[in-house]
Design a protein around this motif. Structure first.
Motif: not given
Ligand code: IPE
Ligand code: IPE
Ligand code: MG
Length: 236
Positions: A1-7, A148-160, A162-166
């Motif tokens: 989430m920090s990717a687009a944050a300005p300095k 957030i739980a749905r997102a984490a489940a999708k990441v886990a199922t895909s085998g990636r 679990i990081t803030p970015e995924t």
């Protein structure tokens, strides 16, 4: 989430994404000795002007909290009135949104809602899918913890890993700009399970104004205050 944050320490750039917790319909009605549903009707009427203002003010995204995963706890009568208003809101605004290049989105697990609501929403989403203008995201059957739980489940199922970015890449807001400003009306000072992840570095703005009384003037007031804030993102 920090990717687009300005300095850190740079002046606030133009606001891109505003979210609103549209609260206080019940109290608006109570003050006038009217049924709660009248407050909800007036609340829905207030939305149209805010969507128009958001487009006029150049926002890239406006996210509106319309119905939470916890709002099912309300009396059946109120829930069904809210569902009816939701349908009417889509039917009466869709053509304006479509012809003003607005991209309608839904965040939240709307597919778990009644079949007629789901069908109406799917039609509306398809109708504006080819547009390229501002995103108007309506949060329906939305709870941030559920998201957030749905997102984490999708990441886990895909085998990636679990990081803030995924996780961020699987949130309902994944393709929207980072949240800049979160507004809540009605004087309550809490998030009520709304955009907990996305609000990590959003600016918060609270007003006593009850949602049916909220106008573009209030939105502009919030944006003016936002413009004067210094966002630090933990830096110095
Ligand atoms: C917000 O108004 C609308 C929804 C939550 C659907 P409320 O119905 O929560 O109004 P208050 O908080 O009781 O005044
Ligand atoms: C938050 O308002 C949900 C919406 C505005 C849709 P609530 O009225 O449900 O929140 P609480 O119960 O006061 O925290
Ligand atoms: Mg409320």
């Amino acid at each position: 989430m920090s990717a687009a944050a300005p300095k850190a320490g740079e002046p606030a750039p133009a606001v891109r994404h505003v979210a609103i917790i549209m609260d206080g319909n019940g109290r608006w009605a109570k003050k006038r000795h009217l049924p709660r549903v009248v407050g909800h009707q007036r609340g829905v009427e207030a939305v149209r002007a805010i969507v128009r203002a958001a487009a006029r003010l150049g926002l890239e995204a406006l996210t509106l909290y319309a119905f939470s995963t916890e709002n099912w706890r309300r009396p059946e009568e109120e829930v069904s009135a809210l569902m009816g208003l939701m349908k009417r809101f889509i039917l009466s605004n869709l053509e304006e949104f479509a012809s003003n290049n607005i991209r309608l989105r839904i965040i939240g697990d709307y597919r778990a809602m009644a079949a007629d609501v789901v069908a109406l929403i799917d039609g509306a989403l398809a109708r504006t899918a080819g547009n390229t203008g501002p995103i108007v995201a309506v949060a329906l059957n939305y709870g941030s913890q559920d998201e957030i739980a749905r997102a984490a489940a999708k990441v886990a199922t895909s085998g990636r890993a679990i990081t803030p970015e995924t996780i961020a890449s699987e949130l309902d807001t994944a393709d929207m700009p980072p949240l800049d400003l979160l507004i809540r009306t009605s004087g309550e000072v809490r998030l009520s399970n709304f955009l907990l992840w996305q609000a990590a570095y959003a600016e918060l703005w609270f007003t006593e104004v009850l949602w049916p009384d909220f106008t573009p003037v209030h939105l502009e007031e919030a944006l003016a205050e936002f413009a004067g804030r210094e966002r630090r993102y933990g830096g110095r």
